[in-house]
Design a protein around this motif. Structure first.
Motif, PDB file in Angstrom:
ATOM      1  N   ALA A 188      17.859 -45.736  45.714  1.00  0.00           N
ATOM      2  CA  ALA A 188      17.765 -44.931  44.485  1.00  0.00           C
ATOM      3  C   ALA A 188      17.115 -43.569  44.684  1.00  0.00           C
ATOM      4  CB  ALA A 188      17.002 -45.715  43.426  1.00  0.00           C
ATOM      5  N   ALA A 189      16.445 -43.355  45.823  1.00  0.00           N
ATOM      6  CA  ALA A 189      15.776 -42.059  46.022  1.00  0.00           C
ATOM      7  C   ALA A 189      16.652 -41.085  46.799  1.00  0.00           C
ATOM      8  CB  ALA A 189      14.444 -42.280  46.740  1.00  0.00           C
ATOM      9  N   GLY A 190      17.862 -41.473  47.119  1.00  0.00           N
ATOM     10  CA  GLY A 190      18.723 -40.626  47.959  1.00  0.00           C
ATOM     11  C   GLY A 190      19.511 -39.598  47.175  1.00  0.00           C
TER      12      GLY A 190
ATOM     13  N   TYR B 240      15.174 -49.087  43.633  1.00  0.00           N
ATOM     14  CA  TYR B 240      14.619 -49.561  44.912  1.00  0.00           C
ATOM     15  C   TYR B 240      14.997 -48.608  46.033  1.00  0.00           C
ATOM     16  CZ  TYR B 240      14.156 -52.280  49.204  1.00  0.00           C
ATOM     17  OH  TYR B 240      13.829 -52.685  50.472  1.00  0.00           O
ATOM     18  N   ASP B 241      14.040 -48.314  46.894  1.00  0.00           N
ATOM     19  CA  ASP B 241      14.328 -47.546  48.110  1.00  0.00           C
ATOM     20  C   ASP B 241      13.230 -47.850  49.127  1.00  0.00           C
ATOM     21  OD1 ASP B 241      14.944 -45.325  50.041  1.00  0.00           O
ATOM     22  OD2 ASP B 241      16.211 -44.614  48.408  1.00  0.00           O
ATOM     23  N   VAL B 242      13.439 -47.424  50.364  1.00  0.00           N
ATOM     24  CA  VAL B 242      12.396 -47.611  51.374  1.00  0.00           C
ATOM     25  C   VAL B 242      11.458 -46.407  51.413  1.00  0.00           C
ATOM     26  CG1 VAL B 242      13.629 -49.291  52.803  1.00  0.00           C
ATOM     27  CG2 VAL B 242      14.040 -46.857  53.179  1.00  0.00           C
ATOM     28  N   VAL B 243      11.812 -45.333  50.720  1.00  0.00           N
ATOM     29  CA  VAL B 243      10.920 -44.165  50.577  1.00  0.00           C
ATOM     30  C   VAL B 243      11.073 -43.593  49.162  1.00  0.00           C
ATOM     31  CG1 VAL B 243      10.950 -43.410  53.001  1.00  0.00           C
ATOM     32  CG2 VAL B 243      12.709 -42.556  51.448  1.00  0.00           C
ATOM     33  N   ASN B 244      10.018 -42.944  48.693  1.00  0.00           N
ATOM     34  CA  ASN B 244      10.061 -42.052  47.509  1.00  0.00           C
ATOM     35  C   ASN B 244      10.484 -42.675  46.183  1.00  0.00           C
ATOM     36  OD1 ASN B 244       9.320 -40.034  49.260  1.00  0.00           O
ATOM     37  ND2 ASN B 244      11.402 -39.284  49.568  1.00  0.00           N
ATOM     38  N   SER B 245      10.618 -43.982  46.099  1.00  0.00           N
ATOM     39  CA  SER B 245      11.046 -44.539  44.800  1.00  0.00           C
ATOM     40  C   SER B 245       9.981 -44.400  43.709  1.00  0.00           C
ATOM     41  CB  SER B 245      11.542 -45.981  44.935  1.00  0.00           C
ATOM     42  OG  SER B 245      10.667 -46.730  45.702  1.00  0.00           O
TER      43      SER B 245
ATOM     44  N   SER C 156       8.923 -42.545  38.313  1.00  0.00           N
ATOM     45  CA  SER C 156       8.054 -41.883  37.342  1.00  0.00           C
ATOM     46  C   SER C 156       8.834 -40.811  36.595  1.00  0.00           C
ATOM     47  CB  SER C 156       6.867 -41.268  38.103  1.00  0.00           C
ATOM     48  OG  SER C 156       6.131 -40.461  37.236  1.00  0.00           O
ATOM     49  N   ASP C 157       9.567 -40.017  37.330  1.00  0.00           N
ATOM     50  CA  ASP C 157      10.350 -38.916  36.762  1.00  0.00           C
ATOM     51  C   ASP C 157      11.382 -39.451  35.747  1.00  0.00           C
ATOM     52  OD1 ASP C 157      11.721 -36.571  36.396  1.00  0.00           O
ATOM     53  OD2 ASP C 157      12.102 -36.172  38.519  1.00  0.00           O
TER      54      ASP C 157
END
Ligand SMILES: NC(=O)C1=CN([C@@H]2O[C@H](COP(=O)(O)OP(=O)(O)OC[C@H]3O[C@@H](n4cnc5c(N)ncnc54)[C@H](O)[C@@H]3O)[C@@H](O)[C@H]2O)C=CC1
Ligand SMILES: O=C([O-])CC(=O)C(=O)O
Length: 363
Positions: free
Chosen positions: A54-56, A78-83, A88-89
């Protein structure tokens, strides 16, 4: 002393914000309200949707558009970074869906539990000079792990696979589900909607029509010659010159590469893909709701409806979506000679991409 305890409280607040328990409402600023303390306790009726990756580049606009979809009541990112940041945004948008973020493999199961629809755009994109198959070595393992989580936590969910190469990642997902004993061919769909979106756009340009009035079936798969637009079946009915057929077929088959080259190393289609993914996810949700006549193209198992459109175990064609996922697979209909030649080329490449996916899980 007073200052030290303020700092601790601030850290506790930030940490709760980044790792919210499931009953947590994220609120801007210093105030931290828990869902249990809020007056409105009921969630809106609707479907629970998870986006994995989801952060891509696709994941973020896809999350935004799904948050705007009134059929969605709960949205898990869900992501492995930055989710946490993306969650929040997105959570500040004043639309109905409750948004929750999940970070890293240890939160995958929480992200998936109870989901009705799981959308997978996780994985690396192409750079100029690469084929989608060049992504196999990295993305195959990512899709396999995520599907193992789905088999365990939401085996009845509809699964939309976006990660490339779709012609192999969908067979990988099917094999994972078969191993887990949860495979339902009606519930696994490779997303080829962007090919249809592009075809509608490019055909409308040639015909001088509004793209919203145009519908082009695109069958086969999602890579190069496996992308087979059926220009003889365009709605509204129309005819093309040979030159137009060659231009349109080539532009639709190479639409992804056109974007990869224009982005010059910064990735592949993300915004048009998010648009297409949401259009497709919305169709799946309308089908789940029981709406009649929901028909889209998708790359599905030929076992989904006991109708083998071709002899291949997976093929993209028009499908009717309903309460169980793929309720019907439509036959290809009459093809012209150009399309019959294209179909043979598509089948040859598809057969080896499918086999590559199947044997990856067999290893
Ligand atoms: N089916 C289609 O029509 C299309 C498919 N794609 C494919 O979609 C995929 C994603 O593309 P972009 O979003 O542009 O890439 P990106 O690199 O911008 O985003 C991918 C996201 O996946 C995440 N990720 C990586 N490993 C993960 C894991 N194990 N679990 C969860 N998340 C993980 C990354 O952290 C990143 O946030 C690519 O494989 C691309 O080729 C892209 C366009 C169209
Ligand atoms: O071309 C790519 O790598 C991404 C993709 O699948 C598309 O844009 O159709």
């Amino acid at each position: 002393m007073q200052q030290g305890s303020d700092i601790h409280q601030r850290i506790a607040r930030i940490s709760a914000h980044l790792n919210p328990p499931t009953n947590h409402l994220q609120v801007e600023g210093s105030c931290n309200i828990w869902r249990a303390d809020c007056r409105a306790k009921g969630g809106s009726p609707g479907f629970k949707v998870a986006i994995l990756g989801a952060a891509g580049g696709i994941g973020q606009p896809l999350a935004m558009l799904m948050k705007m979809n009134p059929l969605v009541s709960v949205l898990h990112l869900y992501d492995v970074v930055n989710s946490p940041g993306v969650t929040s945004d997105i959570s500040h948008m004043d639309t109905g869906a409750v948004v929750r973020g999940f970070l890293g493999q240890q939160q995958l199961e929480d992200a998936l539990t109870g989901m009705d629809l799981v959308i997978i755009p996780a994985g690396v994109p192409r750079k100029p000079g690469m084929t989608r198959d060049d992504l196999f070595n990295i993305n195959a393992g990512i899709v396999k792990t995520l599907c193992e989580g789905i088999a365990k936590c939401c085996p009845n969910a509809i699964v939309n696979v976006i990660s490339n190469p779709v012609n192999s990642t969908v067979p990988i997902a099917a094999e994972v589900f078969k191993k887990a004993g949860t495979f339902d061919p009606k519930r696994l769909l490779g997303v080829t909607m962007l090919d249809v979106v592009r075809a509608n756009t490019f055909v409308a340009e040639v015909l001088g029509l509004d793209p919203r009035e145009v519908n082009v079936p695109v069958v086969g798969g999602h890579a190069g010659v496996t992308i087979l637009p059926l220009l003889s079946q365009v709605k509204p009915p129309c005819s093309f010159t040979q030159e137009e057929i060659e231009y349109l077929t080539s532009r639709i088959q190479n639409g992804g590469t056109e974007v990869v080259e224009a982005k010059a190393g910064a990735g592949s289609a993300t915004l048009s893909m998010a648009y297409a993914a949401v259009k497709f996810a919305d169709a799946c949700l309308r089908g789940l709701r029981g709406d009649a006549g929901v028909v889209e193209c998708a790359f599905v198992s030929s076992q989904a409806r006991l109708l083998y459109v071709t002899e291949l175990p997976f093929f993209a064609s028009k499908v009717r979506l309903g309460r169980n996922g793929v309720e019907e697979i439509y036959a290809l209909g009459p093809l012209n000679s150009h399309e019959r030649v294209g179909l043979e080329k598509a089948k040859k490449e598809l057969a080896s991409s499918i086999e590559k996916g199947v044997s990856f899980v067999g290893k």
